[in-house]
Motif scaffolding. Structure first.
Motif, mmCIF file in Angstrom:
data_model
loop_
_atom_site.group_PDB
_atom_site.id
_atom_site.type_symbol
_atom_site.label_atom_id
_atom_site.label_comp_id
_atom_site.label_asym_id
_atom_site.label_seq_id
_atom_site.Cartn_x
_atom_site.Cartn_y
_atom_site.Cartn_z
ATOM 1 N N MET A 106 -0.327 7.588 -1.233
ATOM 2 C CA MET A 106 0.404 6.851 -0.016
ATOM 3 C C MET A 106 2.010 6.685 -0.357
ATOM 4 O O MET A 106 2.449 5.699 -0.409
ATOM 5 C CB MET A 106 -0.198 5.459 -0.076
ATOM 6 C CG MET A 106 -1.583 5.563 0.417
ATOM 7 S SD MET A 106 -1.660 6.278 2.240
ATOM 8 C CE MET A 106 -1.288 4.814 3.068
ATOM 9 N N ARG A 156 -6.135 4.561 -0.578
ATOM 10 C CA ARG A 156 -5.753 5.650 -1.559
ATOM 11 C C ARG A 156 -6.980 6.511 -1.849
ATOM 12 O O ARG A 156 -6.752 7.815 -1.984
ATOM 13 C CB ARG A 156 -5.044 5.272 -2.646
ATOM 14 C CG ARG A 156 -3.742 4.504 -2.099
ATOM 15 C CD ARG A 156 -2.762 4.298 -3.505
ATOM 16 N NE ARG A 156 -1.872 3.306 -2.929
ATOM 17 C CZ ARG A 156 -1.023 2.900 -3.806
ATOM 18 N NH1 ARG A 156 -0.831 3.314 -5.110
ATOM 19 N NH2 ARG A 156 0.081 2.229 -3.283
ATOM 20 N N SER A 207 -4.522 2.689 4.670
ATOM 21 C CA SER A 207 -3.791 2.416 3.516
ATOM 22 C C SER A 207 -4.982 2.842 2.035
ATOM 23 O O SER A 207 -4.518 2.591 1.106
ATOM 24 C CB SER A 207 -3.124 1.325 3.231
ATOM 25 O OG SER A 207 -4.030 0.185 3.389
ATOM 26 N N PRO A 253 -9.066 7.457 2.629
ATOM 27 C CA PRO A 253 -8.474 7.034 4.040
ATOM 28 C C PRO A 253 -8.972 7.438 5.240
ATOM 29 O O PRO A 253 -9.737 8.405 5.063
ATOM 30 C CB PRO A 253 -6.977 7.763 3.801
ATOM 31 C CG PRO A 253 -7.019 8.675 3.106
ATOM 32 C CD PRO A 253 -8.110 8.488 1.952
ATOM 33 N N SER A 257 0.809 -1.220 0.046
ATOM 34 C CA SER A 257 -0.110 0.033 0.008
ATOM 35 C C SER A 257 0.947 1.356 0.126
ATOM 36 O O SER A 257 0.447 2.278 -0.614
ATOM 37 C CB SER A 257 -0.822 -0.052 1.237
ATOM 38 O OG SER A 257 -1.757 -1.130 1.034
ATOM 39 N N ILE A 258 1.997 1.313 1.007
ATOM 40 C CA ILE A 258 2.834 2.371 0.780
ATOM 41 C C ILE A 258 3.814 2.318 -0.158
ATOM 42 O O ILE A 258 4.625 1.208 -0.458
ATOM 43 C CB ILE A 258 3.646 2.313 2.073
ATOM 44 C CG1 ILE A 258 2.548 2.399 3.303
ATOM 45 C CG2 ILE A 258 4.488 3.819 2.393
ATOM 46 C CD1 ILE A 258 1.900 3.807 3.354
#
Length: 284
Positions: A134, A183, A181, A186, A15-16
């Motif tokens: 993210m 996007r 997470s 959030p 996710s990041i």
């Protein structure tokens, strides 16, 4: 929310964006560069760049100092003025085939130009784009700074593995990650709620009392498993934050502060680390 997120198949690491930039972030950053830097300083592909203007000087600096190109090869029109259309075409072609870290180099370079000469909102708009998609990075005073470390991600991943033996704990933790997470939308407030609920759940399981709450459970764990009083106090305080700030465990009040990404990340990492710590302590 995507199906993979709902069922917990998309990891926090996925996710990041740390070692990559996906297509959506790439497009968003290009739009920010175009709209909030070049358009703002007056670059117009339909008009010539006037000689000795601030625009000409800026394009020359970018051409020579960032790209390291020979000054006599800068794109020009038949009147020997810099061609804004050809110049922007060159940058766009480079940007979309460059490596992810080279794109961040360019953001840094433009941000420093902005801070030194123009004082636009470029840095702020870049950070809005990075945050929305993210990215693990932000622009701080013209420098790209990583705001999500490898150590933080490992802590969260370990907590997911360690909590797999406790279904309620694992569910709360996965839900906290999903809220954090997402996007598109959030939900940092509920991410904090779920993260602290994961800690509360594991404490209830450790003391064998499903009707207790975090503070009294931690007092029992402090004595039985010899955890430091400061740690118990710290997580009691975090529970207090979750109860008070932003109406996380209650309805929102007029004077409640907004829960930011930074708040939610801190709580998520801290709760994950504490779950890992408790698992080690009770196994001794």
């Amino acid at each position: 929310m995507r199906f993979s997120q709902k069922i917990g198949k998309t990891s926090f690491r996925d996710s990041i964006q740390i070692d990559s930039i996906d297509e959506k972030l790439e497009n968003r950053l290009w739009n920010t560069i175009l709209l909030n830097f070049f358009d703002e300083i007056g670059v117009d592909i339909n008009h010539k760049v006037n000689r000795d203007s601030d625009i000409e000087k800026t394009l020359q600096v970018i051409w020579q100092d960032f790209f390291g190109n020979p000054v006599d090869e800068i794109p020009k029109n038949i009147q020997s003025d810099i061609s804004a259309r050809k110049f922007m075409g060159y940058i766009k072609e480079w940007f979309f085939r460059s490596q992810w870290y080279e794109k961040y180099d360019f953001l840094e370079f433009l941000s420093k130009l902005d801070l030194q000469y123009f004082e636009l909102s470029f840095t702020e708009e870049c950070n809005n784009s990075l945050k929305s998609e993210m990215s693990a990075y932000r622009l701080v005073d013209g420098d790209i700074v990583q705001i999500t470390s490898e150590e933080e991600i490992i802590e969260i991943e370990e907590a997911l593995v360690n909590s797999s033996i406790w279904e309620p704990v694992n569910t709360h933790l996965k839900t906290a990650i999903t809220y954090f997470s997402n996007r598109e939308n959030p939900d940092y407030r509920n991410s904090v709620k779920e993260a602290i609920s994961a800690v509360e759940s594991v404490c209830k399981i450790i003391v064998g009392n499903n009707n207790t709450t975090l503070a009294p459970a931690l007092k029992i764990i402090e004595v039985k498993h010899k955890i430091h009083r400061a740690l118990r106090s710290a997580f009691t305080s975090i529970y207090g934050f979750a109860s008070d700030a932003g109406g996380i465990r209650h309805s929102l009040l007029l004077d409640d502060i907004e829960v930011s990404m930074e708040d939610a990340k801190f709580i998520l990492v801290s709760c994950s680390a504490f779950i890992n710590y408790l698992k080690v302590k009770i196994e001794k």
